[in-house]
Design an enzyme around this catalytic site. Structure first.
Site, PDB file in Angstrom:
ATOM      1  N   LYS A   1      45.520  -7.442   1.973  1.00  0.00           N
ATOM      2  CA  LYS A   1      44.217  -7.787   2.561  1.00  0.00           C
ATOM      3  C   LYS A   1      43.875  -9.263   2.335  1.00  0.00           C
ATOM      4  O   LYS A   1      43.379  -9.927   3.236  1.00  0.00           O
ATOM      5  CB  LYS A   1      43.097  -6.917   1.960  1.00  0.00           C
ATOM      6  CG  LYS A   1      43.308  -5.423   2.167  1.00  0.00           C
ATOM      7  CD  LYS A   1      42.126  -4.605   1.668  1.00  0.00           C
ATOM      8  CE  LYS A   1      41.880  -4.683   0.176  1.00  0.00           C
ATOM      9  NZ  LYS A   1      42.907  -4.007  -0.666  1.00  0.00           N
TER      10      LYS A   1
ATOM     11  N   ARG B   1      34.018  -0.173  -0.720  1.00  0.00           N
ATOM     12  CA  ARG B   1      35.012   0.638  -1.418  1.00  0.00           C
ATOM     13  C   ARG B   1      34.489   2.029  -1.760  1.00  0.00           C
ATOM     14  O   ARG B   1      35.211   2.826  -2.343  1.00  0.00           O
ATOM     15  CB  ARG B   1      35.364  -0.062  -2.727  1.00  0.00           C
ATOM     16  CG  ARG B   1      36.762  -0.670  -2.772  1.00  0.00           C
ATOM     17  CD  ARG B   1      36.845  -1.427  -4.095  1.00  0.00           C
ATOM     18  NE  ARG B   1      38.179  -1.688  -4.534  1.00  0.00           N
ATOM     19  CZ  ARG B   1      38.802  -2.861  -4.358  1.00  0.00           C
ATOM     20  NH1 ARG B   1      38.247  -3.832  -3.683  1.00  0.00           N
ATOM     21  NH2 ARG B   1      39.997  -3.028  -4.857  1.00  0.00           N
TER      22      ARG B   1
ATOM     23  N   ARG C   1      53.270  -9.426  -8.080  1.00  0.00           N
ATOM     24  CA  ARG C   1      52.136 -10.340  -8.104  1.00  0.00           C
ATOM     25  C   ARG C   1      51.697 -10.598  -9.543  1.00  0.00           C
ATOM     26  O   ARG C   1      51.295 -11.707  -9.890  1.00  0.00           O
ATOM     27  CB  ARG C   1      50.978  -9.746  -7.282  1.00  0.00           C
ATOM     28  CG  ARG C   1      49.825 -10.723  -7.071  1.00  0.00           C
ATOM     29  CD  ARG C   1      48.807 -10.195  -6.073  1.00  0.00           C
ATOM     30  NE  ARG C   1      47.960  -9.166  -6.645  1.00  0.00           N
ATOM     31  CZ  ARG C   1      47.063  -8.470  -5.954  1.00  0.00           C
ATOM     32  NH1 ARG C   1      46.919  -8.679  -4.655  1.00  0.00           N
ATOM     33  NH2 ARG C   1      46.325  -7.557  -6.528  1.00  0.00           N
TER      34      ARG C   1
ATOM     35  N   ARG D   1      46.488 -12.022 -13.205  1.00  0.00           N
ATOM     36  CA  ARG D   1      45.477 -10.963 -13.161  1.00  0.00           C
ATOM     37  C   ARG D   1      45.885  -9.859 -14.115  1.00  0.00           C
ATOM     38  O   ARG D   1      46.912  -9.216 -13.919  1.00  0.00           O
ATOM     39  CB  ARG D   1      45.358 -10.414 -11.733  1.00  0.00           C
ATOM     40  CG  ARG D   1      44.431 -11.222 -10.863  1.00  0.00           C
ATOM     41  CD  ARG D   1      44.349 -10.659  -9.470  1.00  0.00           C
ATOM     42  NE  ARG D   1      43.918  -9.266  -9.427  1.00  0.00           N
ATOM     43  CZ  ARG D   1      43.628  -8.630  -8.306  1.00  0.00           C
ATOM     44  NH1 ARG D   1      43.709  -9.263  -7.148  1.00  0.00           N
ATOM     45  NH2 ARG D   1      43.254  -7.373  -8.331  1.00  0.00           N
TER      46      ARG D   1
ATOM     47  N   ARG E   1      44.223   2.193 -10.331  1.00  0.00           N
ATOM     48  CA  ARG E   1      43.601   1.586  -9.143  1.00  0.00           C
ATOM     49  C   ARG E   1      43.949   2.380  -7.890  1.00  0.00           C
ATOM     50  O   ARG E   1      43.102   2.594  -7.015  1.00  0.00           O
ATOM     51  CB  ARG E   1      44.036   0.131  -9.005  1.00  0.00           C
ATOM     52  CG  ARG E   1      43.309  -0.764 -10.008  1.00  0.00           C
ATOM     53  CD  ARG E   1      44.070  -2.031 -10.290  1.00  0.00           C
ATOM     54  NE  ARG E   1      44.201  -2.888  -9.130  1.00  0.00           N
ATOM     55  CZ  ARG E   1      45.100  -3.869  -9.031  1.00  0.00           C
ATOM     56  NH1 ARG E   1      45.943  -4.089 -10.020  1.00  0.00           N
ATOM     57  NH2 ARG E   1      45.140  -4.618  -7.955  1.00  0.00           N
TER      58      ARG E   1
END
Ligand code: ADP
Length: 190
Positions: A14, A89, A128, A134, A146
């Site tokens: 996204k 969300r 990532r 992160r 998640r």
């Protein structure tokens, strides 16, 4: 006006595709994840509160993210449109977004979902994690949470837009350029 909800699970792409879309169509990118990380980095009270949830891979309370988005919509009265990334969300967030847009004479044009299977998501998020700094990308348990939270609380948001006849999806696997082209085909028709 093009107001787009870019939808999909964590790691669907996204953020990457939002960047392409806002550049081509001159829209404003509103990513609740980016906004929350900025608050966290600035050490604000909101950021400190959000941190606890984000680091576990849980959702930050609706009231927090809804307030942030309301402020951003109101602060940009001359926008060509918005790309909402990572928001809404939950169903409560979707309802609040409709309300906020309506109050500002706006509405969602389309929700576009990026479809990616779970194995590919986990692979991408761990990749990532090696470069993103992160904390929520660096641990397989948090990633799994998640995805679980996405399936339980966020996936139903698609039905909210299906009911309004505003839902469509594109394949989120392939080259970034090919996926962008599929998205543009949808956006050009709005
Ligand atoms: P990703 O989609 O890859 O999980 P995001 O940057 O969109 O990444 O979100 C990171 C984290 O920020 C989420 O796991 C959640 O804790 C929090 N967050 C972001 N957007 C929302 C939202 N709309 N509602 C609640 N929490 C959110």
């Amino acid at each position: 006006m093009k107001n787009i909800v870019l939808f999909g699970p964590p790691g669907a792409g996204k953020g990457t595709q939002s960047t392409n879309i806002i550049e081509k169509y001159a829209l404003i990118h509103l990513s609740t994840g980016d906004l929350l990380r900025a608050e966290k980095a600035a050490g604000t009270e909101l950021g400190l509160k959000a941190k606890e949830f984000m680091e576990k891979g849980d959702l930050v309370p609706d009231s927090v993210v809804i307030g942030m988005i309301e402020n951003k919509v109101k602060a940009n009265p001359d926008a060509n449109g918005f790309v909402f990334d990572g928001f809404p969300r939950t169903i409560a967030q979707a309802e609040a977004l409709d309300q906020t847009l309506q109050e500002n004479g706006l509405s969602i044009s389309k929700m576009i979902a990026l479809e990616v299977d779970d194995d590919e998501l986990i692979k991408r998020l761990l990749e990532r994690g090696k470069v993103s700094n992160r904390p929520d990308d660096q641990n397989e348990e948090i990633i799994a949470n998640r995805i679980k939270v996405y399936n339980a609380e966020t996936a139903p948001v698609a039905d909210f837009y299906k009911k309004q006849d505003k839902f469509t999806s594109v394949k989120g696997i392939g080259s970034i350029d090919d996926i962008f082209e599929s998205l543009c085909k949808v956006i050009d028709q709005l």
